[in-house]
Motif scaffolding. Structure first.
Motif, PDB file in Angstrom:
ATOM      1  N   LEU A 112       0.860  -1.176   0.000  1.00 33.24           N
ATOM      2  CA  LEU A 112       0.000   0.000   0.000  1.00 33.24           C
ATOM      3  C   LEU A 112       0.897   1.227   0.000  1.00 33.24           C
ATOM      4  CD1 LEU A 112      -3.067   0.431   0.077  1.00 33.24           C
ATOM      5  CD2 LEU A 112      -2.880   0.740   2.543  1.00 33.24           C
ATOM      6  N   TRP A 113       0.627   2.133  -0.942  1.00 30.08           N
ATOM      7  CA  TRP A 113       1.573   3.218  -1.217  1.00 30.08           C
ATOM      8  C   TRP A 113       0.829   4.540  -1.308  1.00 30.08           C
ATOM      9  CZ3 TRP A 113       6.871   2.711  -1.984  1.00 30.08           C
ATOM     10  CH2 TRP A 113       7.534   3.826  -2.520  1.00 30.08           C
ATOM     11  N   LYS A 114       1.412   5.585  -0.757  1.00 26.70           N
ATOM     12  CA  LYS A 114       0.809   6.915  -0.880  1.00 26.70           C
ATOM     13  C   LYS A 114       1.876   7.972  -0.629  1.00 26.70           C
ATOM     14  CE  LYS A 114      -3.411   9.338   0.432  1.00 26.70           C
ATOM     15  NZ  LYS A 114      -2.950  10.701   0.602  1.00 26.70           N
ATOM     16  N   ASN A 115       1.777   9.070  -1.354  1.00 28.36           N
ATOM     17  CA  ASN A 115       2.692  10.199  -1.167  1.00 28.36           C
ATOM     18  C   ASN A 115       4.167   9.777  -1.189  1.00 28.36           C
ATOM     19  OD1 ASN A 115       0.568  12.021  -0.872  1.00 28.36           O
ATOM     20  ND2 ASN A 115       0.414  11.641   1.326  1.00 28.36           N
ATOM     21  N   GLU A 118       5.747   3.802   1.404  1.00 34.41           N
ATOM     22  CA  GLU A 118       4.943   2.631   1.751  1.00 34.41           C
ATOM     23  C   GLU A 118       4.162   2.881   3.040  1.00 34.41           C
ATOM     24  OE1 GLU A 118       7.251  -0.991   1.952  1.00 34.41           O
ATOM     25  OE2 GLU A 118       5.760  -1.945   3.241  1.00 34.41           O
ATOM     26  N   LEU A 119       2.872   2.558   3.019  1.00 36.42           N
ATOM     27  CA  LEU A 119       2.050   2.692   4.225  1.00 36.42           C
ATOM     28  C   LEU A 119       1.953   1.375   4.977  1.00 36.42           C
ATOM     29  CD1 LEU A 119      -1.108   4.724   3.111  1.00 36.42           C
ATOM     30  CD2 LEU A 119       0.935   5.576   4.259  1.00 36.42           C
ATOM     31  N   ASP A 120       1.878   0.288   4.200  1.00 35.69           N
ATOM     32  CA  ASP A 120       1.626  -1.004   4.815  1.00 35.69           C
ATOM     33  C   ASP A 120       1.888  -2.073   3.764  1.00 35.69           C
ATOM     34  OD1 ASP A 120       0.882  -2.830   6.729  1.00 35.69           O
ATOM     35  OD2 ASP A 120      -1.237  -2.320   6.751  1.00 35.69           O
ATOM     36  N   ARG A 121       2.012  -3.318   4.187  1.00 36.28           N
ATOM     37  CA  ARG A 121       2.115  -4.416   3.227  1.00 36.28           C
ATOM     38  C   ARG A 121       1.568  -5.697   3.844  1.00 36.28           C
ATOM     39  NH1 ARG A 121       8.048  -5.939   1.446  1.00 36.28           N
ATOM     40  NH2 ARG A 121       8.364  -3.697   1.359  1.00 36.28           N
ATOM     41  N   ALA A 130     -11.103 -10.157   2.966  1.00 35.60           N
ATOM     42  CA  ALA A 130     -10.003  -9.738   3.843  1.00 35.60           C
ATOM     43  C   ALA A 130      -9.225  -8.586   3.210  1.00 35.60           C
ATOM     44  CB  ALA A 130      -9.070 -10.918   4.100  1.00 35.60           C
ATOM     45  N   LEU A 131      -9.050  -8.658   1.901  1.00 32.91           N
ATOM     46  CA  LEU A 131      -8.347  -7.601   1.185  1.00 32.91           C
ATOM     47  C   LEU A 131      -9.105  -6.274   1.309  1.00 32.91           C
ATOM     48  CD1 LEU A 131      -6.220  -6.576  -0.826  1.00 32.91           C
ATOM     49  CD2 LEU A 131      -7.588  -7.564  -2.665  1.00 32.91           C
ATOM     50  N   GLU A 136      -9.911  -0.851   3.437  1.00 34.31           N
ATOM     51  CA  GLU A 136     -10.856   0.125   3.976  1.00 34.31           C
ATOM     52  C   GLU A 136     -10.353   0.752   5.266  1.00 34.31           C
ATOM     53  OE1 GLU A 136     -15.146  -1.028   2.025  1.00 34.31           O
ATOM     54  OE2 GLU A 136     -14.547  -2.077   3.864  1.00 34.31           O
ATOM     55  N   ARG A 137      -9.476   0.071   5.959  1.00 34.46           N
ATOM     56  CA  ARG A 137      -8.871   0.686   7.141  1.00 34.46           C
ATOM     57  C   ARG A 137      -8.007   1.880   6.750  1.00 34.46           C
ATOM     58  NH1 ARG A 137      -7.918  -4.552   9.021  1.00 34.46           N
ATOM     59  NH2 ARG A 137      -5.682  -4.390   8.748  1.00 34.46           N
ATOM     60  N   HIS A 138      -7.449   1.836   5.536  1.00 36.02           N
ATOM     61  CA  HIS A 138      -6.602   2.939   5.056  1.00 36.02           C
ATOM     62  C   HIS A 138      -7.364   3.846   4.090  1.00 36.02           C
ATOM     63  CE1 HIS A 138      -2.866   1.247   6.658  1.00 36.02           C
ATOM     64  NE2 HIS A 138      -3.330   0.081   6.283  1.00 36.02           N
ATOM     65  N   GLY A 139      -8.425   3.293   3.493  1.00 37.47           N
ATOM     66  CA  GLY A 139      -9.070   3.949   2.351  1.00 37.47           C
ATOM     67  C   GLY A 139      -9.863   5.188   2.689  1.00 37.47           C
ATOM     68  N   SER A 140     -10.114   5.420   3.971  1.00 36.69           N
ATOM     69  CA  SER A 140     -10.869   6.634   4.324  1.00 36.69           C
ATOM     70  C   SER A 140     -10.015   7.867   4.056  1.00 36.69           C
ATOM     71  CB  SER A 140     -11.295   6.577   5.781  1.00 36.69           C
ATOM     72  OG  SER A 140     -10.163   6.365   6.600  1.00 36.69           O
ATOM     73  N   ASP A 141      -8.732   7.657   3.927  1.00 36.87           N
ATOM     74  CA  ASP A 141      -7.813   8.766   3.635  1.00 36.87           C
ATOM     75  C   ASP A 141      -7.751   8.967   2.119  1.00 36.87           C
ATOM     76  OD1 ASP A 141      -4.241   9.294   4.109  1.00 36.87           O
ATOM     77  OD2 ASP A 141      -5.831  10.599   3.411  1.00 36.87           O
TER      78      ASP A 141
END
Ligand SMILES: [Zn+2]
Length: 143
Positions: A112-115, A118-121, A130-131, A136-141
């Motif tokens: 998971l990548w932003k700006n 890496e945010l998470d993997r 599960a995906l 969705e835990r990150h997607g609100s941003d």
């Protein structure tokens, strides 16, 4: 840079400073990245990683990897469900330098990548549910 449209497979020339906008394919007029998984090469990834600030998830996979093949349709399902997130896949056999730089040690690995960072993997295949929960835990941003 050139990005291959996931719908009609033609390459579209995209100015780097417009990468974060809604990108419409010049041939089929569908939105590139929205609801579909875009295939990226090592150099295409470098352009996106350095010039896009959008939330993106990348599936690192290979042809010979059974769990990757199981995972691929699940990844596509979630791509169609979460159009605010950009979905891409990178064939690790064609991207050895990138896989090494990002320390991809097993596949499938989802990054998971932003700006530009890496945010998470997650390593290992995941079912769509599960995906989706993970994203969705990150997607609100969405900024
Ligand atoms: Zn197209």
């Amino acid at each position: 840079m050139l990005i291959r449209c996931p719908h009609c497979k033609i390459k579209n020339r995209i100015p780097e400073d417009r990468l974060d906008e809604a990108l419409q394919c010049g041939r089929c007029h569908q939105t590139i990245f929205e609801g579909a998984v875009v295939d990226l090469s090592e150099s295409e990834w470098a352009d996106i990683a350095n010039h896009s600030n959008r939330l993106m998830v990348i599936d690192f996979w290979a042809e010979w990897c059974g769990p990757c093949k199981t995972m691929a349709p699940q990844f596509e399902i979630v791509a169609s469900q979460l159009p605010a997130i950009r979905f891409a896949k990178i064939n690790t056999d064609l991207a050895p330098n990138l896989s090494s730089t990002l320390a991809i040690r097993s596949i499938p690995t989802l990054l998971l990548w932003k700006n530009g960072r890496e945010l998470d993997r997650r390593a290992g295949a995941m079912p769509a549910s599960a995906l989706r929960a993970w994203l969705e835990r990150h997607g609100s941003d969405r900024s």
